[in-house]
Design a protein around this motif. Structure first.
Motif, PDB file in Angstrom:
ATOM      1  N   ALA A 122      29.510  26.958  37.321  1.00 36.17           N
ATOM      2  CA  ALA A 122      30.262  27.780  36.377  1.00 36.17           C
ATOM      3  C   ALA A 122      29.261  28.449  35.439  1.00 36.17           C
ATOM      4  O   ALA A 122      28.061  28.177  35.485  1.00 36.17           O
ATOM      5  N   VAL A 123      29.778  29.332  34.600  1.00 36.00           N
ATOM      6  CA  VAL A 123      28.949  30.111  33.679  1.00 36.00           C
ATOM      7  C   VAL A 123      29.424  29.881  32.253  1.00 36.00           C
ATOM      8  O   VAL A 123      30.630  29.810  31.989  1.00 36.00           O
ATOM      9  N   LEU A 124      28.465  29.774  31.331  1.00 37.08           N
ATOM     10  CA  LEU A 124      28.752  29.808  29.896  1.00 37.08           C
ATOM     11  C   LEU A 124      27.826  30.840  29.275  1.00 37.08           C
ATOM     12  O   LEU A 124      26.604  30.697  29.321  1.00 37.08           O
ATOM     13  N   ASP A 133      31.989  39.069  33.541  1.00 36.48           N
ATOM     14  CA  ASP A 133      32.696  39.039  34.817  1.00 36.48           C
ATOM     15  C   ASP A 133      32.365  40.293  35.632  1.00 36.48           C
ATOM     16  O   ASP A 133      32.078  40.207  36.834  1.00 36.48           O
ATOM     17  N   ARG A 134      32.367  41.436  34.961  1.00 41.48           N
ATOM     18  CA  ARG A 134      32.038  42.694  35.656  1.00 41.48           C
ATOM     19  C   ARG A 134      30.598  42.681  36.153  1.00 41.48           C
ATOM     20  O   ARG A 134      30.304  43.153  37.258  1.00 41.48           O
ATOM     21  N   LYS A 135      29.700  42.132  35.348  1.00 37.50           N
ATOM     22  CA  LYS A 135      28.292  42.058  35.742  1.00 37.50           C
ATOM     23  C   LYS A 135      28.119  41.179  36.981  1.00 37.50           C
ATOM     24  O   LYS A 135      27.427  41.553  37.940  1.00 37.50           O
ATOM     25  N   LEU A 136      28.741  39.996  36.963  1.00 39.04           N
ATOM     26  CA  LEU A 136      28.614  39.095  38.102  1.00 39.04           C
ATOM     27  C   LEU A 136      29.193  39.704  39.371  1.00 39.04           C
ATOM     28  O   LEU A 136      28.650  39.508  40.469  1.00 39.04           O
ATOM     29  N   ALA A 147      34.286  29.156  37.173  1.00 38.00           N
ATOM     30  CA  ALA A 147      34.775  29.632  35.884  1.00 38.00           C
ATOM     31  C   ALA A 147      33.671  30.408  35.183  1.00 38.00           C
ATOM     32  O   ALA A 147      32.484  30.125  35.358  1.00 38.00           O
ATOM     33  N   VAL A 148      34.086  31.399  34.383  1.00 44.94           N
ATOM     34  CA  VAL A 148      33.175  32.140  33.516  1.00 44.94           C
ATOM     35  C   VAL A 148      33.727  32.005  32.098  1.00 44.94           C
ATOM     36  O   VAL A 148      34.788  32.539  31.778  1.00 44.94           O
ATOM     37  N   VAL A 149      33.016  31.261  31.268  1.00 44.30           N
ATOM     38  CA  VAL A 149      33.452  30.955  29.907  1.00 44.30           C
ATOM     39  C   VAL A 149      32.547  31.717  28.949  1.00 44.30           C
ATOM     40  O   VAL A 149      31.320  31.610  29.033  1.00 44.30           O
ATOM     41  N   CYS A 150      33.156  32.506  28.035  1.00 46.51           N
ATOM     42  CA  CYS A 150      32.367  33.385  27.175  1.00 46.51           C
ATOM     43  C   CYS A 150      32.733  33.217  25.703  1.00 46.51           C
ATOM     44  O   CYS A 150      33.897  32.982  25.352  1.00 46.51           O
ATOM     45  N   ALA A 151      31.723  33.385  24.857  1.00 50.92           N
ATOM     46  CA  ALA A 151      31.866  33.118  23.423  1.00 50.92           C
ATOM     47  C   ALA A 151      32.865  34.035  22.744  1.00 50.92           C
ATOM     48  O   ALA A 151      33.567  33.612  21.814  1.00 50.92           O
ATOM     49  N   VAL A 152      32.914  35.301  23.155  1.00 54.66           N
ATOM     50  CA  VAL A 152      33.814  36.243  22.482  1.00 54.66           C
ATOM     51  C   VAL A 152      35.248  35.745  22.548  1.00 54.66           C
ATOM     52  O   VAL A 152      35.988  35.779  21.554  1.00 54.66           O
TER      53      VAL A 152
END
Length: 239
Positions: A122-124, A133-136, A147-152
């Motif tokens: 997964a990604v943090l 998500d668009r970059k990946l 999962a892609v978990v992001c601070a924003v």
């Protein structure tokens, strides 16, 4: 506790953010012209990176929002007043060049292939889900991560423990079952360790130091570390 998943940082860990940012900005300035106050393109590129670091820290500290830090970067770099639309337009022109330069580091796909059957992934990230998500997807690796978990979207950024714990929760794993790999010793590896994860500092530039951290110089060393290879499974003692 057995490691069951690898949690990944994105920028300057699997994606060559610094390289793409410099190439993209150089191409952007070739079209836009060098702003007043810079002696050459190299000076402008260094200033852009320093300005980015400053305003990203403001965003991570909750002093501004995601769009705010981006607009303030543009205003400071150009050293002139711009309304939001003007700053957004300038950044969008830069982003087109930046995105054209996107690349994975060459060691990423081989390591993801090696680890695919043994660990969940997964990604943090301290960015936004929209961006990452668009970059990946553009880089062809989104399907490698559960999962892609992001601070924003979380409202909390690394190195705060809450960011790491939210990512563990997304995987339904305990922190001790998760290894975190990132390029920043404090924000990534140090923050992960403080939250109870196995923190791994990816020191691509060979900065060294920080003997209290587990350090690798490239992702080719990661499979051995996770397999318990004693050369990599303990904090670096070589400075």
């Amino acid at each position: 506790m057995v490691i069951r998943a690898v949690l990944w940082d994105i920028d300057d860990t699997i994606f060559d953010y610094t390289g793409a940012d410099r190439v993209g900005m150089r191409r952007h300035l070739e079209q836009e012209g060098l702003p007043d106050g810079y002696g050459d393109v190299g000076q402008a590129l260094d200033a852009w990176r320093a300005i980015t670091d400053t305003h990203w820290a403001r965003f991570a500290a909750g002093e501004t929002d995601f769009l705010g830090q981006r607009r303030d970067r543009v205003r400071e770099f150009l050293a002139r007043a711009l309304d939001d639309a003007e700053a957004d337009d300038w950044f969008a022109r830069h982003a087109a060049h930046y995105e054209a330069a996107w690349e994975l580091f060459p060691d990423v796909l081989p390591v993801l292939d090696l680890l695919a059957d043994r660990f969940r992934h997964a990604v943090l990230s301290n960015s936004s889900i929209h961006n990452q998500d668009r970059k990946l997807r553009a880089l062809g690796v989104r399907d490698r991560f559960e999962a892609v978990v992001c601070a924003v979207e979380l409202g909390v950024s690394k190195p705060a423990a809450g960011a790491f714990l939210a990512a563990c929760e997304a995987l339904a794993l305990e922190p001790g079952e998760v290894a975190y790999v990132g390029d920043e010793p404090d924000v990534d590896a140090g923050g992960a360790v403080a939250a109870g994860l196995m923190g791994i500092w990816l020191d691509r530039g060979g900065r060294g130091g920080r003997p209290e951290l587990v350090r690798i110089g490239g992702l080719d060393q990661l499979p051995g570390l996770l397999a318990g290879d004693t050369r990599f499974g303990a904090p670096d003692t070589f400075g």
